[in-house]
Design an enzyme around this catalytic site. Sequence first.
Site, PDB file in Angstrom:
ATOM      1  N   GLY A   1      -4.093 -25.351  -3.492  1.00 46.76           N
ATOM      2  CA  GLY A   1      -5.182 -25.921  -4.276  1.00 46.76           C
ATOM      3  C   GLY A   1      -4.637 -26.947  -5.245  1.00 46.76           C
TER       4      GLY A   1
ATOM      5  CD  GLN B   1      -3.011 -28.538 -10.573  1.00 45.05           C
ATOM      6  OE1 GLN B   1      -3.889 -28.275  -9.770  1.00 45.05           O
ATOM      7  NE2 GLN B   1      -1.834 -27.927 -10.528  1.00 45.05           N
TER       8      GLN B   1
ATOM      9  CB  CYS C   1       0.132 -23.303 -11.255  1.00 41.24           C
ATOM     10  SG  CYS C   1      -0.820 -24.758 -11.715  1.00 41.24           S
ATOM     11  CG  LEU C   2       1.190 -27.370  -6.512  1.00 43.63           C
ATOM     12  CD1 LEU C   2       0.432 -28.443  -5.734  1.00 43.63           C
ATOM     13  CD2 LEU C   2       2.498 -27.039  -5.821  1.00 43.63           C
TER      14      LEU C   2
ATOM     15  CG  HIS D   1      -5.135 -21.043  -9.963  1.00 47.16           C
ATOM     16  ND1 HIS D   1      -3.976 -20.379 -10.295  1.00 47.16           N
ATOM     17  CD2 HIS D   1      -4.839 -22.369 -10.038  1.00 47.16           C
ATOM     18  CE1 HIS D   1      -3.028 -21.274 -10.569  1.00 47.16           C
ATOM     19  NE2 HIS D   1      -3.527 -22.487 -10.412  1.00 47.16           N
ATOM     20  CD  GLU D   2      -6.436 -24.975  -7.637  1.00 44.56           C
ATOM     21  OE1 GLU D   2      -6.352 -25.977  -8.380  1.00 44.56           O
ATOM     22  OE2 GLU D   2      -5.435 -24.359  -7.234  1.00 44.56           O
TER      23      GLU D   2
ATOM     24  CG  HIS E   1      -5.925 -26.308 -13.036  1.00 42.15           C
ATOM     25  ND1 HIS E   1      -4.843 -26.397 -13.874  1.00 42.15           N
ATOM     26  CD2 HIS E   1      -5.480 -25.676 -11.912  1.00 42.15           C
ATOM     27  CE1 HIS E   1      -3.784 -25.841 -13.282  1.00 42.15           C
ATOM     28  NE2 HIS E   1      -4.147 -25.392 -12.110  1.00 42.15           N
TER      29      HIS E   1
HETATM   30 NI    NI Z   1      -2.833 -24.453 -10.748  1.00 42.53          NI
END
Ligand code: NI
Length: 184
Positions: A45, A50, A98-99, A140-141, A144
């Site tokens: 995701g 991000q 998480c990236l 989670h996404e 953000h």
């Molecule tokens: Ni993340």
Amino acid sequence: MILPIYVYGQPVLRMEAEDITPDYPNLKELLTNMYETMERADGIGLAAPQVGLPIRVVVVNLDVMSDDMPEFKGYRRAFINPYILETAGEMVSMEEGCLSLPGVHESVKRPDKIHVTYLDEEMNKHDEWVEGFLARVMQHEFDHLGGTMFIDHLSSLRKQMIKGKLNNMLKGKARCSYKVKTLK
Ligand code: NI
């Protein structure tokens, strides 16, 4: 085009993202770039903040999980202006990463079911209940988009345990195989 992924410490990750309108410039191109960036980094995701954009846009690729979860074969979706209206079901713990937090993996407790609204890539409106793994990825996404990262859900003890890694990220030391944008 592969975009650099913004890492912990970047202010955009803490901003409240804004809804976009259907005439948002070059949306198709942005989505293509976000899919490419996520897949190159082996993510499942990616939220627009991000890649430095405080807008309510998320892409998800669960196809990579389809060996274990065949229901996600070919599952690649964009979520535009998504909102979680309510949650239900049990609280479930699962490890997340998480990236934007390379090298950090921690167990996070989240509700198992969510009621969501969003627009798809064709700007069709959806209003549905989602559960299980997809509900976790969405939470989670979509977090953000409100400036929340998964580490915000950890106990103060666990936060203390990862403090060194976070401080390194703030100093521009992020160890990962993809292109990132750190604060320094
Ligand atoms: Ni993340």
